[in-house]
Design a protein around this motif. Structure first.
Motif, short mmCIF file in Angstrom:
data_model
loop_
_atom_site.label_atom_id
_atom_site.label_comp_id
_atom_site.label_asym_id
_atom_site.label_seq_id
_atom_site.Cartn_x
_atom_site.Cartn_y
_atom_site.Cartn_z
N PHE A 45 0.84 -1.19 0.00
CA PHE A 45 0.00 0.00 0.00
C PHE A 45 0.87 1.24 0.00
O PHE A 45 2.01 1.22 0.49
N GLN A 46 0.32 2.32 -0.51
CA GLN A 46 0.93 3.62 -0.27
C GLN A 46 1.14 3.77 1.23
O GLN A 46 0.24 3.45 2.01
N LYS A 47 2.32 4.20 1.64
CA LYS A 47 2.69 4.16 3.06
C LYS A 47 1.66 4.84 3.96
O LYS A 47 1.30 4.30 5.01
N GLU A 48 1.17 6.00 3.55
CA GLU A 48 0.22 6.74 4.39
C GLU A 48 -1.08 5.94 4.58
O GLU A 48 -1.66 5.92 5.66
N VAL A 49 -1.53 5.30 3.51
CA VAL A 49 -2.75 4.48 3.60
C VAL A 49 -2.49 3.26 4.47
O VAL A 49 -3.32 2.89 5.31
N GLY A 50 -1.33 2.64 4.28
CA GLY A 50 -0.97 1.47 5.10
C GLY A 50 -0.93 1.80 6.59
O GLY A 50 -1.38 1.01 7.42
N ARG A 51 -0.42 2.97 6.92
CA ARG A 51 -0.34 3.37 8.32
C ARG A 51 -1.74 3.62 8.89
O ARG A 51 -2.00 3.34 10.06
N ARG A 52 -2.64 4.11 8.06
CA ARG A 52 -4.03 4.30 8.51
C ARG A 52 -4.70 2.95 8.74
O ARG A 52 -5.45 2.79 9.71
N ILE A 53 -4.43 1.99 7.89
CA ILE A 53 -5.01 0.66 8.03
C ILE A 53 -4.60 0.03 9.36
O ILE A 53 -5.41 -0.59 10.06
N CYS A 54 -3.34 0.20 9.73
CA CYS A 54 -2.79 -0.48 10.92
C CYS A 54 -2.85 0.36 12.19
O CYS A 54 -2.41 -0.10 13.25
N ALA A 55 -3.37 1.58 12.10
CA ALA A 55 -3.30 2.52 13.23
C ALA A 55 -4.12 2.05 14.43
O ALA A 55 -5.15 1.40 14.31
N ASP A 56 -3.61 2.39 15.62
CA ASP A 56 -4.30 2.14 16.89
C ASP A 56 -5.02 3.40 17.34
O ASP A 56 -4.73 4.50 16.87
N ARG A 112 -11.86 5.52 10.24
CA ARG A 112 -12.82 4.51 9.76
C ARG A 112 -12.13 3.33 9.10
O ARG A 112 -12.51 2.18 9.31
N LEU A 113 -11.12 3.61 8.27
CA LEU A 113 -10.43 2.54 7.56
C LEU A 113 -9.75 1.59 8.54
O LEU A 113 -9.78 0.37 8.37
N SER A 114 -9.13 2.15 9.58
CA SER A 114 -8.50 1.33 10.63
C SER A 114 -9.53 0.40 11.26
O SER A 114 -9.28 -0.80 11.43
N ILE A 115 -10.68 0.95 11.61
CA ILE A 115 -11.68 0.21 12.37
C ILE A 115 -12.32 -0.91 11.54
O ILE A 115 -12.35 -2.07 11.97
N VAL A 116 -12.81 -0.57 10.35
CA VAL A 116 -13.51 -1.60 9.57
C VAL A 116 -12.54 -2.67 9.08
O VAL A 116 -12.91 -3.84 8.95
N THR A 117 -11.28 -2.29 8.82
CA THR A 117 -10.31 -3.29 8.38
C THR A 117 -9.92 -4.20 9.53
O THR A 117 -9.92 -5.43 9.39
N GLN A 118 -9.59 -3.61 10.68
CA GLN A 118 -9.16 -4.43 11.82
C GLN A 118 -10.31 -5.22 12.43
O GLN A 118 -10.08 -6.21 13.13
#
Length: 267
Positions: A140-151, A159-165
């Protein structure tokens, strides 16, 4: 607009094509995937076969399953790898992974150097196929990847962090410099491992309700919860769930959002 070629292939900018050309990165990706002979591995967007070749060189696998929408690349891949691949010339966003898993008789492992313009959309599309996926390794684009994995309590958490995790355990593996690709993108990439939850750690709810709730909360992320969610809850209802109503959207855990979504479902 000037056309860009790589290894005699005209790069399709409309599809966000970028090609890995750093052998050290290719080696690191395949090592992190750790493919086994008996597994059914699906590579999405194999391009000119950089990862494909490395996997086939690493293990004596029966075949790799490839999904590639560019017909010119499909023909090249067939010429390059012949009987070592089974290739589907189609848009991954209309691929039925239930049928694919049934066809090959087992769960699938998904990998790929995804075009930035479809990466997030694809992850969401794959939510419904969790039962037939073992794991996934995507760039992933680094910024998007960090949003996906964010705590929680992090400005990248949303939202992306929550629905993905909610659907996957997400594990950031390593950064990939922009210079590892042709053409060179303007951003770094991040390799992420996704493991679908077999026993979800979160309350089972209607995911549409969770999505609606988080959309409302993060649309006004600087507001406190009692204000941003006032359409659905009064302050007392939030407090009754052990949640501080003066917190903001980014301070609320996935479990807490699931609790609120469950209450909203019952209303």
């Amino acid at each position: 607009m000037k056309k860009i070629y790589y290894k005699n292939h005209c790069i399709q900018k409309k599809w966000g094509q970028i090609f890995l050309n750093d052998q050290n990165v290719i080696n690191a990706i395949v090592k992190s995937i750790n493919p086994k002979k008996y597994q059914k591995i699906v590579e999405i967007g194999p391009g000119l076969g950089a990862l494909t070749k490395q996997i086939l060189d690493t293990i004596d696998i029966d075949f790799l399953i490839l999904i590639e929408r560019d017909s010119n690349l499909v023909n090249r891949l067939i010429q390059m790898f012949n009987k070592k691949i089974k290739i589907f010339s189609q848009n991954v966003m209309i691929t039925n992974f239930f049928d694919l898993s049934k066809q090959f008789g087992q769960k699938l492992r998904l990998i790929g150097n995804l075009p930035y313009n479809i990466a997030t959309e694809l992850i969401i599309y794959l939510f419904k196929y969790l039962n037939v996926i073992d794991d996934m390794h995507f760039m992933f684009q680094k910024e998007v990847g960090r949003r996906i994995c964010a705590d929680p309590n992090n400005k990248e958490y949303g939202r992306l962090s929550i629905v993905t995790q909610y659907h996957y355990k997400t594990i950031p593996l390593f950064k990939i410099p922009a210079t590892s690709f042709i053409p060179i993108p303007k951003v770094e990439s991040l390799m992420i491992r996704f493991i679908p939850h077999t026993n979800t750690p979160y309350p089972v709810i209607d995911v549409k309700t969770l999505s609606l709730l988080t959309e409302l909360a993060f649309r006004q992320r600087r507001k406190t919860l009692r204000n941003s969610l006032s359409t659905f809850f009064n302050q007392t209802e939030i407090i009754q769930q052990g949640i501080n109503p003066t917190l903001r959207a980014e301070n609320i855990t996935i479990n807490q959002y699931c609790t609120l979504a469950a209450i909203l479902n019952n209303k």
